[in-house]
Design an enzyme around this catalytic site. Structure first.
Site, mmCIF file in Angstrom:
data_model
loop_
_atom_site.group_PDB
_atom_site.id
_atom_site.type_symbol
_atom_site.label_atom_id
_atom_site.label_comp_id
_atom_site.label_asym_id
_atom_site.label_seq_id
_atom_site.Cartn_x
_atom_site.Cartn_y
_atom_site.Cartn_z
ATOM 1 N N ARG A 46 -68.516 -0.628 74.997
ATOM 2 C CA ARG A 46 -68.071 -0.857 76.379
ATOM 3 C C ARG A 46 -67.541 -2.293 76.446
ATOM 4 O O ARG A 46 -67.629 -3.052 75.498
ATOM 5 C CB ARG A 46 -69.161 -0.583 77.418
ATOM 6 C CG ARG A 46 -70.570 -0.810 77.076
ATOM 7 C CD ARG A 46 -71.031 -2.241 76.962
ATOM 8 N NE ARG A 46 -70.548 -3.088 78.036
ATOM 9 C CZ ARG A 46 -70.340 -4.377 77.918
ATOM 10 N NH1 ARG A 46 -70.530 -5.012 76.755
ATOM 11 N NH2 ARG A 46 -69.909 -5.108 78.922
ATOM 12 N N GLY A 47 -66.977 -2.639 77.628
ATOM 13 C CA GLY A 47 -66.340 -3.949 77.753
ATOM 14 C C GLY A 47 -64.855 -3.789 77.451
ATOM 15 O O GLY A 47 -64.485 -3.139 76.460
ATOM 16 N N ALA A 48 -64.017 -4.363 78.327
ATOM 17 C CA ALA A 48 -62.585 -4.045 78.272
ATOM 18 C C ALA A 48 -61.928 -4.270 76.897
ATOM 19 O O ALA A 48 -61.317 -3.331 76.346
ATOM 20 C CB ALA A 48 -61.858 -4.794 79.382
ATOM 21 N N ARG A 89 -62.443 6.670 80.339
ATOM 22 C CA ARG A 89 -62.858 5.756 81.422
ATOM 23 C C ARG A 89 -61.577 5.179 82.028
ATOM 24 O O ARG A 89 -60.710 4.704 81.295
ATOM 25 C CB ARG A 89 -63.765 4.628 80.894
ATOM 26 C CG ARG A 89 -65.114 5.114 80.370
ATOM 27 C CD ARG A 89 -66.047 3.941 80.067
ATOM 28 N NE ARG A 89 -66.563 3.316 81.278
ATOM 29 C CZ ARG A 89 -67.199 2.138 81.292
ATOM 30 N NH1 ARG A 89 -67.381 1.459 80.164
ATOM 31 N NH2 ARG A 89 -67.645 1.628 82.418
ATOM 32 N N GLN A 196 -76.290 -4.288 81.866
ATOM 33 C CA GLN A 196 -75.592 -4.971 80.760
ATOM 34 C C GLN A 196 -75.992 -6.450 80.680
ATOM 35 O O GLN A 196 -76.006 -7.040 79.606
ATOM 36 C CB GLN A 196 -74.074 -4.882 80.931
ATOM 37 C CG GLN A 196 -73.476 -3.514 80.732
ATOM 38 C CD GLN A 196 -73.365 -2.745 82.026
ATOM 39 O OE1 GLN A 196 -74.153 -2.946 82.950
ATOM 40 N NE2 GLN A 196 -72.397 -1.856 82.121
ATOM 41 N N ASP A 237 -61.899 -6.175 84.024
ATOM 42 C CA ASP A 237 -61.445 -4.925 83.411
ATOM 43 C C ASP A 237 -59.969 -4.668 83.639
ATOM 44 O O ASP A 237 -59.298 -4.043 82.826
ATOM 45 C CB ASP A 237 -62.262 -3.741 83.929
ATOM 46 C CG ASP A 237 -63.546 -3.644 83.143
ATOM 47 O OD1 ASP A 237 -64.452 -4.451 83.416
ATOM 48 O OD2 ASP A 237 -63.613 -2.810 82.225
ATOM 49 N N ASN A 247 -63.814 -5.902 88.168
ATOM 50 C CA ASN A 247 -64.858 -6.162 87.167
ATOM 51 C C ASN A 247 -66.118 -5.438 87.611
ATOM 52 O O ASN A 247 -66.145 -4.785 88.666
ATOM 53 C CB ASN A 247 -65.108 -7.670 87.016
ATOM 54 C CG ASN A 247 -65.968 -7.986 85.801
ATOM 55 O OD1 ASN A 247 -65.678 -7.522 84.688
ATOM 56 N ND2 ASN A 247 -67.035 -8.739 85.978
ATOM 57 N N LYS A 248 -67.154 -5.550 86.822
ATOM 58 C CA LYS A 248 -68.417 -4.842 87.087
ATOM 59 C C LYS A 248 -68.842 -4.960 88.542
ATOM 60 O O LYS A 248 -68.756 -6.038 89.144
ATOM 61 C CB LYS A 248 -69.493 -5.420 86.151
ATOM 62 C CG LYS A 248 -70.854 -4.794 86.223
ATOM 63 C CD LYS A 248 -70.842 -3.301 86.093
ATOM 64 C CE LYS A 248 -70.165 -2.793 84.829
ATOM 65 N NZ LYS A 248 -69.814 -1.356 84.916
HETATM 66 O O1 MRU Z 1 -69.003 -0.785 82.334
HETATM 67 P P1 MRU Z 1 -68.758 -1.841 81.306
HETATM 68 O O2 MRU Z 1 -69.998 -2.344 80.672
HETATM 69 O O3 MRU Z 1 -67.700 -1.424 80.309
HETATM 70 O O4 MRU Z 1 -68.147 -3.038 82.157
HETATM 71 C C1 MRU Z 1 -67.714 -4.180 81.482
HETATM 72 C C2 MRU Z 1 -67.371 -5.311 82.375
HETATM 73 O O5 MRU Z 1 -67.391 -5.202 83.576
HETATM 74 C C3 MRU Z 1 -66.933 -6.580 81.705
HETATM 75 O O6 MRU Z 1 -67.195 -7.678 82.519
HETATM 76 C C4 MRU Z 1 -65.416 -6.527 81.443
HETATM 77 O O7 MRU Z 1 -65.072 -5.369 80.759
HETATM 78 C C5 MRU Z 1 -64.953 -7.704 80.683
HETATM 79 S S1 MRU Z 1 -65.458 -7.664 79.010
HETATM 80 C C6 MRU Z 1 -64.856 -9.052 78.232
#
Ligand code: MRU
Length: 347
Positions: A46-48, A89, A196, A237, A247-248
């Protein structure tokens, strides 16, 4: 010990299984598209930026076994693979960026024999890994200039090594400041519902020797009021052309609180997270996830009544106006964003 979130190993995609952290550092080996789709959906990866790399390797994983007599047949099959991975996603721009980059590499080389195109796709995915490492370090370099000695930084979710290949965006800034001897301290929001911040950021920062304190999400305002936060830095994201940033879920809360308490609010992200084709945050698709993430996932007993209605959007959008600056791999971008984002990042 150095961590690498994603790599290609023995003809398989090797991923750190992030659902096992902080308990266990375990890897999963993926050799088919269905398992990759599930690994992304379940947030094993996970994470962009990490999603961008995983998607690119996914395209290669599918492409290497394509049997086709000519490019148009190859391309049709590649599109099907891409659409399947893209359906996983919806929010992170990088996932689509990774897929698009792979497909463009194939199209650019359409006159070559199919085995050559497959080799080119392998190299493209490898380049994405290499470039992410370099891009995060550039973000770290630009971002660390904004950090003063002994600054305390608040962050949410995980925008670290685990969300990229090996260094991170928001956490990359903190690592670089640490390498420069600035002794940054971090408060990590636990980041309900998937935790996370607690499971990943707290683990990663501790592992890398950064002074980190875990808080629950609702403590942020109190800490700001006590003047204990000097900066907020998060990842993103997807960022629209006007500077609105998804973002989250919970990031927008922090931005509003930071504005009220006169604390700078930064977003650290590579160029591949910006979506210049989207005018404003209103057009960013927001993923909604399973109710069970709120009501039971990390608890022995259910924490909501059986059958309760649940609303579980995984992301929110922080309006551009709340963002002090973007820390990107091409430098720091300040307002007015509608003018400066395309100026710095436009092709
Ligand atoms: O749902 P996730 O864990 O994939 O969400 C990730 C985030 O919100 C991160 O802050 C974002 O992807 C940036 S990662 C460098």
């Amino acid at each position: 010990m150095e961590l690498q979130t994603i790599e290609w190993r023995n003809n398989k995609i090797k991923l750190i299984d992030q659902t096992r952290l902080p308990d266990k550092l375990e890897y999963v080996y993926i050799d088919n598209l269905k398992s990759l789709w599930q690994a992304i959906k379940k947030m094993k990866v996970r994470g962009a930026p990490a999603l961008g790399a995983a998607a690119a390797w996914g395209v290669y994983l599918g492409a290497k076994d394509i049997k086709a007599k000519n490019f148009s047949e190859f391309s049709r099959k590649l599109d099907k693979i891409s659409a399947y991975i893209a359906s996983c996603r919806p929010t992170a721009r990088n996932l689509f960026w990774g897929i698009e980059r792979m497909c463009s590499a194939a199209v650019r080389n359409k006159n070559k024999p199919i085995p050559d195109i497959k080799r080119i796709l392998f190299k493209e995915a490898q380049d994405i890994i290499k470039e992410d490492k370099a891009s995060c370090r550039r973000i770290g370099y630009y971002g660390a200039r904004l950090i003063k000695n002994n600054d305390t930084i608040l962050t949410i979710c995980n925008a670290g090594a685990l969300a990229t290949i090996d260094y991170g965006t928001a956490l990359g800034v903190i690592y670089r400041a640490g390498e420069e001897g600035k002794k940054p301290k971090v408060f990590s929001c636990e980041t309900r519902p998937m935790l996370q911040g607690a499971r990943l950021t707290a683990w990663e920062l501790k592992h890398k020797g950064i002074d980190v304190t875990l808080i629950c999400d609702s403590m942020a305002a109190a800490l700001m009021r006590q003047n204990r936060i000097h900066k907020v830095i998060t990842g993103a994201d997807r960022i629209s052309a006007n500077g609105d940033a998804a973002n989250k879920i919970g990031t927008y809360n922090l931005a509003v609180l930071a504005r009220y308490h006169h604390i700078p609010f930064y977003i650290a992200a590579p160029g591949s997270t910006f979506d210049l084709g989207i005018k404003s945050g209103r057009d960013i698709p927001i993923e909604e996830r399973d109710a069970a993430e709120l009501t039971r996932l990390f608890f022995k007993n259910p924490v909501g009544p059986k059958g309760i209605k649940v609303f579980n959007p995984a992301f929110d959008v922080t309006p551009a106006d709340f963002i002090t600056a973007f820390i990107t791999d091409r430098g720091v971008i300040r307002p007015p964003y509608a003018k400066n984002i395309p100026r710095v990042l436009g092709e």
